[in-house]
Design a protein around this motif. Structure first.
Motif, PDB file in Angstrom:
ATOM      1  N   TYR A   1      -4.969  49.990   3.729  1.00 45.07           N
ATOM      2  CA  TYR A   1      -5.116  48.390   3.673  1.00 45.07           C
ATOM      3  C   TYR A   1      -4.117  47.918   2.549  1.00 45.07           C
ATOM      4  CZ  TYR A   1      -8.615  49.313   6.749  1.00 45.07           C
ATOM      5  OH  TYR A   1      -9.545  49.777   7.651  1.00 45.07           O
ATOM      6  N   ARG A   2      -3.490  48.711   1.652  1.00 46.71           N
ATOM      7  CA  ARG A   2      -2.470  47.807   0.478  1.00 46.71           C
ATOM      8  C   ARG A   2      -1.418  48.348   1.097  1.00 46.71           C
ATOM      9  NH1 ARG A   2      -4.161  48.736  -5.514  1.00 46.71           N
ATOM     10  NH2 ARG A   2      -2.691  47.133  -5.591  1.00 46.71           N
TER      11      ARG A   2
ATOM     12  N   GLN B   1       4.898  48.220   9.175  1.00 45.17           N
ATOM     13  CA  GLN B   1       6.080  48.849   9.195  1.00 45.17           C
ATOM     14  C   GLN B   1       6.501  49.041  10.949  1.00 45.17           C
ATOM     15  OE1 GLN B   1       7.223  52.409   7.097  1.00 45.17           O
ATOM     16  NE2 GLN B   1       6.658  51.504   5.151  1.00 45.17           N
ATOM     17  N   GLN B   2       7.681  48.703  11.363  1.00 42.25           N
ATOM     18  CA  GLN B   2       7.907  48.879  12.615  1.00 42.25           C
ATOM     19  C   GLN B   2       7.875  50.341  13.160  1.00 42.25           C
ATOM     20  OE1 GLN B   2      11.826  46.698  12.449  1.00 42.25           O
ATOM     21  NE2 GLN B   2      11.188  45.643  14.186  1.00 42.25           N
TER      22      GLN B   2
ATOM     23  N   LEU C   1      -2.704  43.474  17.616  1.00 45.36           N
ATOM     24  CA  LEU C   1      -3.375  42.430  17.020  1.00 45.36           C
ATOM     25  C   LEU C   1      -3.185  42.880  15.308  1.00 45.36           C
ATOM     26  CD1 LEU C   1      -6.702  42.036  19.179  1.00 45.36           C
ATOM     27  CD2 LEU C   1      -4.373  40.930  19.359  1.00 45.36           C
ATOM     28  N   ALA C   2      -2.620  41.721  14.699  1.00 42.94           N
ATOM     29  CA  ALA C   2      -2.445  41.716  13.281  1.00 42.94           C
ATOM     30  C   ALA C   2      -2.897  40.649  12.455  1.00 42.94           C
ATOM     31  CB  ALA C   2      -0.849  42.073  13.043  1.00 42.94           C
TER      32      ALA C   2
ATOM     33  N   CYS D   1      -1.802  41.216   5.414  1.00 42.44           N
ATOM     34  CA  CYS D   1      -2.250  42.638   5.117  1.00 42.44           C
ATOM     35  C   CYS D   1      -1.898  43.454   6.225  1.00 42.44           C
ATOM     36  CB  CYS D   1      -3.670  42.816   5.037  1.00 42.44           C
ATOM     37  SG  CYS D   1      -4.536  42.609   6.560  1.00 42.44           S
ATOM     38  N   GLY D   2      -1.979  44.862   6.053  1.00 43.12           N
ATOM     39  CA  GLY D   2      -1.604  45.614   7.313  1.00 43.12           C
ATOM     40  C   GLY D   2      -2.624  46.036   8.188  1.00 43.12           C
ATOM     41  N   ARG D   3      -3.408  45.234   8.315  1.00 48.23           N
ATOM     42  CA  ARG D   3      -4.439  45.384   9.624  1.00 48.23           C
ATOM     43  C   ARG D   3      -3.929  45.235  10.743  1.00 48.23           C
ATOM     44  NH1 ARG D   3      -9.961  41.853  10.782  1.00 48.23           N
ATOM     45  NH2 ARG D   3     -10.570  43.252  12.500  1.00 48.23           N
TER      46      ARG D   3
END
Length: 112
Positions: free
Chosen positions: A50-51, A62-63, A77-78, A84-86
């Motif tokens: 999550y960090r 990241q792609q 869904l982001a 954040c990286g959710r």
């Protein structure tokens, strides 16, 4: 395995700061303290993935490499604000889940 009073105060403080518009990268010390509290409480992954370190093109994640272009468009869904990286797979008929920090639905992000 309870987080404890200090951990709960850290969560409330971080959440409050994010809601006022403070960038997550300015809260690194608070996230470090929260991670220590999580680890001490037995949450072995801490904050784990999550960090994230956002990039200009992909804020918060990241792609993925693209194997081919002959497929239907895919999306995830982001985080609604890219903080954040959710990332979650969209449900077929379910409404978009929401962000508990900002009270907004997750945004649709195409996978390229």
């Amino acid at each position: 395995m309870g987080l404890g009073e200090r951990g709960l105060r850290l969560i409330e403080s971080i959440t409050s700061e994010l809601r006022t518009g403070r960038p997550p990268e300015e809260l690194d010390d608070a996230f470090d303290e929260l991670e220590e509290e999580l680890l001490a409480a037995g949450h072995s992954a801490g904050l784990g993935s999550y960090r994230t370190t956002p990039t200009p093109l992909t804020p918060g994640f990241q792609q993925l490499p693209v194997a081919g272009r002959d497929h239907p468009p895919l999306h995830v869904l982001a985080c609604p604000r890219g903080h954040c990286g959710r990332v979650e797979a969209p449900g077929d008929d379910a409404p978009h889940p929401g962000c508990r920090i900002f009270g907004q639905p997750l945004r649709t992000v195409p996978i390229r």
